[in-house]
Design a protein around this motif. Structure first.
Motif, PDB file in Angstrom:
ATOM      1  N   SER A   1       0.835  -1.207   0.000  1.00  0.00           N
ATOM      2  CA  SER A   1       0.000   0.000   0.000  1.00  0.00           C
ATOM      3  C   SER A   1       0.863   1.248   0.000  1.00  0.00           C
TER       4      SER A   1
ATOM      5  N   GLN B   1      -6.651   7.797   1.205  1.00  0.00           N
ATOM      6  CA  GLN B   1      -5.797   7.322   2.290  1.00  0.00           C
ATOM      7  C   GLN B   1      -4.647   6.460   1.786  1.00  0.00           C
ATOM      8  N   GLN B   2      -4.961   5.499   0.921  1.00  0.00           N
ATOM      9  CA  GLN B   2      -3.923   4.621   0.393  1.00  0.00           C
ATOM     10  C   GLN B   2      -4.415   3.909  -0.853  1.00  0.00           C
TER      11      GLN B   2
ATOM     12  N   ILE C   1       0.758   4.985   0.980  1.00  0.00           N
ATOM     13  CA  ILE C   1      -0.020   5.854   1.859  1.00  0.00           C
ATOM     14  C   ILE C   1      -0.055   7.262   1.254  1.00  0.00           C
ATOM     15  N   ASN C   2      -1.232   7.863   1.243  1.00  0.00           N
ATOM     16  CA  ASN C   2      -1.417   9.214   0.683  1.00  0.00           C
ATOM     17  C   ASN C   2      -0.812   9.363  -0.710  1.00  0.00           C
TER      18      ASN C   2
ATOM     19  N   ASP D   1      -8.286  13.153  -2.069  1.00  0.00           N
ATOM     20  CA  ASP D   1      -8.082  12.738  -0.686  1.00  0.00           C
ATOM     21  C   ASP D   1      -8.251  11.226  -0.603  1.00  0.00           C
TER      22      ASP D   1
END
Length: 119
Positions: free
Chosen positions: A97, A108-109, A99-100, A106
């Motif tokens: 994953s 998260q992952q 992240i950001n 927007d």
């Protein structure tokens, strides 16, 4: 048959197609699950009779340190090494994953999941 999981392995890496990603990097999460015969280990209490999760974590860390454009590539390399280096592993599944991720929203992952079964 038994399962060993490494969950929420957090790393910093430099993966991505953008030049900025190669320079500044980003946070990653890796989750790994393997299946193997753990019966002998459960009776012997000896490390050599199981799949050493320190070895699994080292594979994750080393492959995440090698820059790639795609997290799919990193996930495949992790699975390949597990099957090469740990012959008692029967199946493995990895989730990588970012992240950001820099995708203009927007989020998260973003996660890629691959699995492999021993032939």
């Amino acid at each position: 048959m038994g399962i060993i999981r490494l969950e929420n392995v957090r790393l910093y890496g430099f993966h991505g197609c953008l030049k900025e990603e190669a320079k500044i990097g980003s946070d990653y999460r890796v989750d790994l699950e393997i299946t193997a015969d753990l019966d002998r280990a459960s009776r012997s209490d000896q490390l050599e009779d199981t799949v050493d999760y320190v070895h699994l974590q080292r594979i994750i860390r080393e492959e995440m340190a090698r820059r790639t454009k795609l997290i799919e590539t990193v996930a495949a390399r992790i699975l390949d090494r597990i099957m090469e280096e740990l012959p008692t592993v029967q199946t493995s599944r990895v989730c990588v994953s970012k992240i950001n991720p820099p995708i203009g929203g927007d989020v998260q992952q973003v996660t890629v999941e691959l699995s492999k079964i021993r032939d």
